[in-house]
Scaffold this motif. Structure first.
Motif, PDB file in Angstrom:
ATOM      1  N   VAL A  94      94.263   0.332   6.721  1.00  0.00           N
ATOM      2  CA  VAL A  94      94.312  -1.023   6.177  1.00  0.00           C
ATOM      3  C   VAL A  94      93.602  -1.993   7.110  1.00  0.00           C
ATOM      4  N   LYS A  95      93.850  -1.872   8.405  1.00  0.00           N
ATOM      5  CA  LYS A  95      93.201  -2.753   9.383  1.00  0.00           C
ATOM      6  C   LYS A  95      91.692  -2.641   9.301  1.00  0.00           C
ATOM      7  N   ALA A  96      91.189  -1.420   9.222  1.00  0.00           N
ATOM      8  CA  ALA A  96      89.740  -1.212   9.172  1.00  0.00           C
ATOM      9  C   ALA A  96      89.143  -1.794   7.896  1.00  0.00           C
ATOM     10  N   GLU A  97      89.839  -1.623   6.779  1.00  0.00           N
ATOM     11  CA  GLU A  97      89.300  -2.100   5.515  1.00  0.00           C
ATOM     12  C   GLU A  97      89.415  -3.622   5.393  1.00  0.00           C
ATOM     13  N   ILE A  98      90.445  -4.204   5.988  1.00  0.00           N
ATOM     14  CA  ILE A  98      90.553  -5.666   6.026  1.00  0.00           C
ATOM     15  C   ILE A  98      89.368  -6.253   6.785  1.00  0.00           C
ATOM     16  N   GLN A  99      89.039  -5.637   7.914  1.00  0.00           N
ATOM     17  CA  GLN A  99      87.906  -6.104   8.717  1.00  0.00           C
ATOM     18  C   GLN A  99      86.591  -5.925   7.963  1.00  0.00           C
ATOM     19  N   MET A 100      86.434  -4.781   7.299  1.00  0.00           N
ATOM     20  CA  MET A 100      85.199  -4.495   6.573  1.00  0.00           C
ATOM     21  C   MET A 100      84.982  -5.489   5.426  1.00  0.00           C
ATOM     22  N   ARG A 101      86.086  -5.936   4.807  1.00  0.00           N
ATOM     23  CA  ARG A 101      85.972  -6.847   3.667  1.00  0.00           C
ATOM     24  C   ARG A 101      86.124  -8.320   4.062  1.00  0.00           C
ATOM     25  N   ASN A 102      86.190  -8.581   5.370  1.00  0.00           N
ATOM     26  CA  ASN A 102      86.322  -9.949   5.877  1.00  0.00           C
ATOM     27  C   ASN A 102      87.552 -10.656   5.308  1.00  0.00           C
ATOM     28  N   LYS A 145      80.308   6.035   8.272  1.00  0.00           N
ATOM     29  CA  LYS A 145      80.879   6.473   7.000  1.00  0.00           C
ATOM     30  C   LYS A 145      79.907   6.216   5.860  1.00  0.00           C
ATOM     31  N   MET A 146      79.777   7.230   4.992  1.00  0.00           N
ATOM     32  CA  MET A 146      79.018   7.029   3.774  1.00  0.00           C
ATOM     33  C   MET A 146      79.813   6.113   2.866  1.00  0.00           C
ATOM     34  N   SER A 147      79.177   5.067   2.367  1.00  0.00           N
ATOM     35  CA  SER A 147      79.916   4.052   1.627  1.00  0.00           C
ATOM     36  C   SER A 147      79.058   3.451   0.533  1.00  0.00           C
ATOM     37  N   LYS A 148      79.699   3.203  -0.608  1.00  0.00           N
ATOM     38  CA  LYS A 148      79.011   2.536  -1.702  1.00  0.00           C
ATOM     39  C   LYS A 148      78.552   1.139  -1.275  1.00  0.00           C
ATOM     40  N   SER A 149      79.429   0.435  -0.542  1.00  0.00           N
ATOM     41  CA  SER A 149      79.127  -0.951  -0.163  1.00  0.00           C
ATOM     42  C   SER A 149      78.002  -1.050   0.862  1.00  0.00           C
ATOM     43  N   LEU A 150      77.801  -0.008   1.662  1.00  0.00           N
ATOM     44  CA  LEU A 150      76.756  -0.034   2.689  1.00  0.00           C
ATOM     45  C   LEU A 150      75.416   0.486   2.182  1.00  0.00           C
ATOM     46  N   ASN A 151      75.383   0.938   0.937  1.00  0.00           N
ATOM     47  CA  ASN A 151      74.145   1.424   0.321  1.00  0.00           C
ATOM     48  C   ASN A 151      73.510   2.553   1.135  1.00  0.00           C
ATOM     49  N   ASN A 152      74.334   3.438   1.632  1.00  0.00           N
ATOM     50  CA  ASN A 152      73.829   4.558   2.443  1.00  0.00           C
ATOM     51  C   ASN A 152      74.359   5.897   1.930  1.00  0.00           C
ATOM     52  N   ALA A 153      74.531   5.958   0.595  1.00  0.00           N
ATOM     53  CA  ALA A 153      75.180   7.124  -0.009  1.00  0.00           C
ATOM     54  C   ALA A 153      74.218   7.890  -0.908  1.00  0.00           C
ATOM     55  N   ILE A 154      74.440   9.186  -0.998  1.00  0.00           N
ATOM     56  CA  ILE A 154      73.780  10.037  -1.977  1.00  0.00           C
ATOM     57  C   ILE A 154      74.820  10.345  -3.049  1.00  0.00           C
ATOM     58  N   TYR A 155      74.547   9.922  -4.288  1.00  0.00           N
ATOM     59  CA  TYR A 155      75.525  10.032  -5.358  1.00  0.00           C
ATOM     60  C   TYR A 155      75.408  11.363  -6.086  1.00  0.00           C
ATOM     61  N   LEU A 156      76.525  11.818  -6.601  1.00  0.00           N
ATOM     62  CA  LEU A 156      76.534  13.064  -7.355  1.00  0.00           C
ATOM     63  C   LEU A 156      75.650  12.975  -8.590  1.00  0.00           C
ATOM     64  N   ALA A 157      75.504  11.773  -9.129  1.00  0.00           N
ATOM     65  CA  ALA A 157      74.710  11.575 -10.344  1.00  0.00           C
ATOM     66  C   ALA A 157      73.252  11.235 -10.052  1.00  0.00           C
ATOM     67  N   ASP A 158      72.858  11.170  -8.784  1.00  0.00           N
ATOM     68  CA  ASP A 158      71.464  10.858  -8.444  1.00  0.00           C
ATOM     69  C   ASP A 158      70.518  11.910  -9.009  1.00  0.00           C
ATOM     70  N   SER A 159      69.355  11.454  -9.424  1.00  0.00           N
ATOM     71  CA  SER A 159      68.340  12.382  -9.924  1.00  0.00           C
ATOM     72  C   SER A 159      67.775  13.210  -8.772  1.00  0.00           C
ATOM     73  N   GLU A 160      67.046  14.254  -9.120  1.00  0.00           N
ATOM     74  CA  GLU A 160      66.427  15.101  -8.110  1.00  0.00           C
ATOM     75  C   GLU A 160      65.518  14.286  -7.194  1.00  0.00           C
ATOM     76  N   GLU A 161      64.759  13.369  -7.780  1.00  0.00           N
ATOM     77  CA  GLU A 161      63.832  12.563  -6.982  1.00  0.00           C
ATOM     78  C   GLU A 161      64.587  11.563  -6.101  1.00  0.00           C
ATOM     79  N   GLU A 162      65.650  10.982  -6.616  1.00  0.00           N
ATOM     80  CA  GLU A 162      66.441  10.051  -5.809  1.00  0.00           C
ATOM     81  C   GLU A 162      67.040  10.750  -4.595  1.00  0.00           C
ATOM     82  N   VAL A 163      67.551  11.955  -4.789  1.00  0.00           N
ATOM     83  CA  VAL A 163      68.101  12.720  -3.673  1.00  0.00           C
ATOM     84  C   VAL A 163      67.015  13.013  -2.652  1.00  0.00           C
TER      85      VAL A 163
END
Length: 361
Positions: free
Chosen positions: A113-121, A201-219
């Motif tokens: 909780v502490k880490a996520e509170i800090q991450m979300r300001n 950490k891989m995170s949606k909010s940090l835009n540093n993730a490879i998604y399961l639904a990504d296309s072959e080219e996106e990966v």
């Protein structure tokens, strides 16, 4: 005692490969093991609203995205019950009762909780719902009497909070709730997959993730653009594999047979790491190998997803049936909790008789 699993995800976006190796791949193995009597997989939309209250459409749109990720990865609705959290009001009644067993200071000390509170300001103004979501999570777990909760490493403090609530409830009201055990991935690299940019950490909010639904080219593009060892400038330079996300991903995904198929000059990952460490192995070659490994893992997932996308009403029917079945289970647990707390007034015939006899004396 039944062996029961409860796990799930917040529908704030599509699931990524960090979710896959951290928990989802393990869920599928457990589902198919035949060792568990019941498996509940929750789409935790109410929890997602604790920090998305002003953007409910984001949560609403991602319900089906997460469901598609589950089904395409191999979650079988005949073996696992997929449910939507907000459609089971019994969970929120349990949350209210459990809130009386936890202090604000204890919630604030929770490392996750502490880490996520800090991450979300949220430091200056923490929504009450967000601060209390470990209590809500305890309600989710105990409602289905889960004995096992497969999660990533970062969720360990949350499960310990649940265990504390269970012990406190049972000590006051009698043995009613089941104390769950955590189940972490066996592969240490899977505990917390870093982002493609090298962040912790891989995170949606940090835009540093490879998604399961990504296309072959996106990966492919994301892999080829990954952070590596910044001091490994030339191919001949010695490189570091520790803290290098490309090698962390290989630890999580590759097997010896991948080398037979895509890079036969090495027998296994240890040989490749040794070559990289002493120098003479370029980042591009390593990334191309990683891309081949990931494409092999993700291709059947992408294929199944396209099949389910052709019939979205069927996907929602799976969610409806799963949620209805799960609500029946949660209602039984809630009835047991209210009986233990002696607040089942209309069902407690001994209480009714006691007062009737008192008046008639």
């Amino acid at each position: 005692m039944k062996k029961v699993i409860l796990t799930g995800d917040r529908p704030t976006g599509r699931l990524h490969i960090g979710h896959y190796v951290g928990s989802l791949r393990q869920r599928i193995q457990l589902q198919n093991s035949g060792e568990f009597d019941e498996i509940y997989i929750m789409i935790a939309d109410a929890q997602a609203l604790t920090d998305n209250a002003e953007n409910p459409e984001k949560v609403r749109q991602n319900i089906v995205e997460v469901a598609l990720d589950y089904l395409s990865c191999g979650i079988d609705p005949e073996k696992s019950t997929i449910l939507i959290q907000s459609q089971i009001p019994e969970l929120f009644e349990l949350t209210v009762y459990y809130m009386n067993l936890v202090t604000v200071s204890r919630l604030q000390r929770n490392p996750t909780v502490k880490a996520e509170i800090q991450m979300r300001n949220f430091e200056a103004s923490i929504p009450v719902g967000f601060l209390a979501y470990p209590v809500s999570q305890a309600a989710d777990i105990t409602a289905f009497k889960a004995t096992t909760v497969p999660v990533g490493e970062d969720q360990q403090p949350m499960l310990e909070q649940t265990r504390e609530i269970v012990r406190k409830f049972n000590s006051i009201y009698g043995e009613t709730l089941v104390e769950p055990e955590i189940l972490l991935p066996d592969n240490k690299a899977c505990l917390r997959l870093p982002g493609t940019d090298g962040k912790a950490k891989m995170s949606k909010s940090l835009n540093n993730a490879i998604y399961l639904a990504d296309s072959e080219e996106e990966v492919r593009q994301k892999v080829m653009g990954m952070f590596t060892d910044p001091n490994h400038i030339r191919v001949t330079d010695p490189g570091r594999v520790e803290g290098n996300p490309v090698f962390t991903y290989l630890d999580a995904f590759c097997r010896d047979e991948h080398f037979e198929r895509y890079l036969p000059e090495y027998k296994n990952l240890d040989e490749m790491k040794a070559h990289y460490t002493r120098g003479g192995l370029g980042d591009v070659k390593v990334k191309k190998f990683l891309n081949a490994v990931l494409q092999e893992e993700l291709e059947p997932i992408r294929r199944r997803r396209k099949e389910f996308e052709r019939d979205i009403p069927y996907v929602y029917e799976i969610l409806r049936k799963g949620t209805e079945a799960a609500r029946e289970v949660a209602a039984r647990t809630l009835a047991e909790v209210k009986k233990a707390m002696k607040i089942n007034y209309f069902d407690d015939f001994s209480l009714i008789n006691e007062y009737t006899n008192k008046i008639n004396r």
